[in-house]
Write an enzyme that holds these catalytic residues in place. Structure first.
Site, PDB file in Angstrom:
ATOM      1  N   ASP A  62       1.065  -4.642 -12.019  1.00 34.32           N
ATOM      2  CA  ASP A  62       1.831  -4.114 -10.882  1.00 34.32           C
ATOM      3  C   ASP A  62       2.568  -5.241 -10.164  1.00 34.32           C
ATOM      4  OD1 ASP A  62       2.824  -2.108  -9.234  1.00 34.32           O
ATOM      5  OD2 ASP A  62       1.123  -2.175  -7.853  1.00 34.32           O
ATOM      6  N   GLY A  83      -0.579   4.141   0.961  1.00 37.44           N
ATOM      7  CA  GLY A  83      -0.971   5.481   0.572  1.00 37.44           C
ATOM      8  C   GLY A  83      -2.457   5.648   0.338  1.00 37.44           C
TER       9      GLY A  83
END
Length: 332
Positions: free
Chosen positions: A172, A50
């Site tokens: 993450d 993205g």
């Protein structure tokens, strides 16, 4: 980051592709040599997400293939994504460890756009491995027994514990950010959301109602909703290394059950389920699988919603996993 999945690590063509040849090591070095982005040629798109693209290209000075990462044009004006990009490059470069990907260079191209280059890594990410096990792939099942995956998790914990010792929290961790190579190497990828020592604690922005729970959201400082700790889902201002403990417990849950711990159509659904519902034990989620009780206990402690009830550090979780393996118990 630098992920180049191989369908068969024993494939002869793959072996030749990675072998050194005389043309790669000998030959003159020109007087008028190229530097910066000009020394890279033969760009081939590997993958794009993205926010950024990864290219495979050739360093014409060192005669080697490298991975070249750059932001999408529409993200180059984003302060958060630019900072995340810089942080990923610098944190990975400074965390020189066998479990991280070597970063070679950071710079700007002729258009002024930032890039950094890193080692090309061949392997499979853990997300694809778990999916292959779910699908009963004969090759994946042969290569990745539970023993192998737990040993891989131990290597992941070693890398994250090393990072914590150097003042870096990943934030993450998820199967897609773990790469397992053909020679047993295990790499932790994508340090762009890392929290570093001295960073001011800020209250996190609320989750967008329609955000994809599988992806790390663009323009946000938190990680992937399906793998985030309750503290991140609540938007707590203060977080510490125990958020990574939770994510490692989440990864262990998937290794043991071949199922995701959290579910929801949107990021907010996932957060609501995480905060409002009891989490299943691995044996409850996958009653048909033989899950060692000690591993289930390690997983459940790592997944405690109250950080005070979790392992106090990744090193503590690592010690528990090592103790289990040293006991000589066969896992699979």
């Amino acid at each position: 980051m630098g992920n180049d999945s191989q369908k068969d690590t024993n494939d002869t063509s793959a072996l030749h592709d990675t072998s050194l040849h005389l043309a790669d090591t000998d030959g003159d070095f020109p007087v008028h040599w190229k530097s910066g982005s000009l020394k890279y040629s033969d760009f081939k798109l590997m993958t794009e997400g993205g926010t950024a693209k990864l290219f495979l290209c050739r360093d014409i000075n060192l005669h080697r293939e490298v991975v070249y990462k750059t932001l999408h044009p529409e993200m180059r004006e984003s302060e958060i994504e630019t900072q995340r990009f810089l942080r990923e490059a610098r944190v990975t470069a400074k965390l020189a460890h066998p479990g991280t990907v070597p970063v070679y260079e950071m710079g700007r191209d002729r258009n002024g756009d930032m890039y950094f280059t890193m080692k090309r890594v061949r392997g499979r990410n853990l997300r694809d491995i778990i999916q292959g096990l779910r699908d009963s792939s004969e090759k994946i099942t042969e290569l990745f027994s539970l023993d192998v995956l737990i040993d891989s998790l131990i290597q992941i914990c070693q890398t994250v514990a090393y990072a914590h010792n150097h003042g870096v929290i990943h934030r993450d961790l998820k199967p897609a950010n773990i790469l397992i190579g053909g020679f047993g190497e295990v790499l932790v990828l994508d340090w762009g959301l890392a929290k570093v020592w001295g960073e001011t604690d800020l209250e996190h922005e609320p989750l967008p109602k329609d955000a994809d729970p599988v992806l790390t959201p663009a323009g946000r400082r938190y990680g992937t909703p399906l793998y985030m700790a309750p503290e991140l889902a609540r938007g707590d201002a203060h977080i510490d290394g125990r958020v990574d403990v939770f994510s490692l417990g989440n990864i262990l849950f998937e290794i043991l059950t071949l199922k995701q711990l959290l579910h929801g159509k949107t990021a907010q659904d996932v957060a609501d389920n995480l905060l409002g519902q009891a989490l299943l034990k691995p044996s409850e989620a996958a009653p048909d699988r033989s899950i060692p009780a000690t591993l289930e206990a390690i997983c459940c402690r790592a997944l405690e919603k109250d950080p005070r009830e979790r392992y106090p550090s990744v090193q503590s979780m690592l010690d528990a996993l090592k103790a289990y393996r040293l006991a000589g118990t066969s896992l699979g």
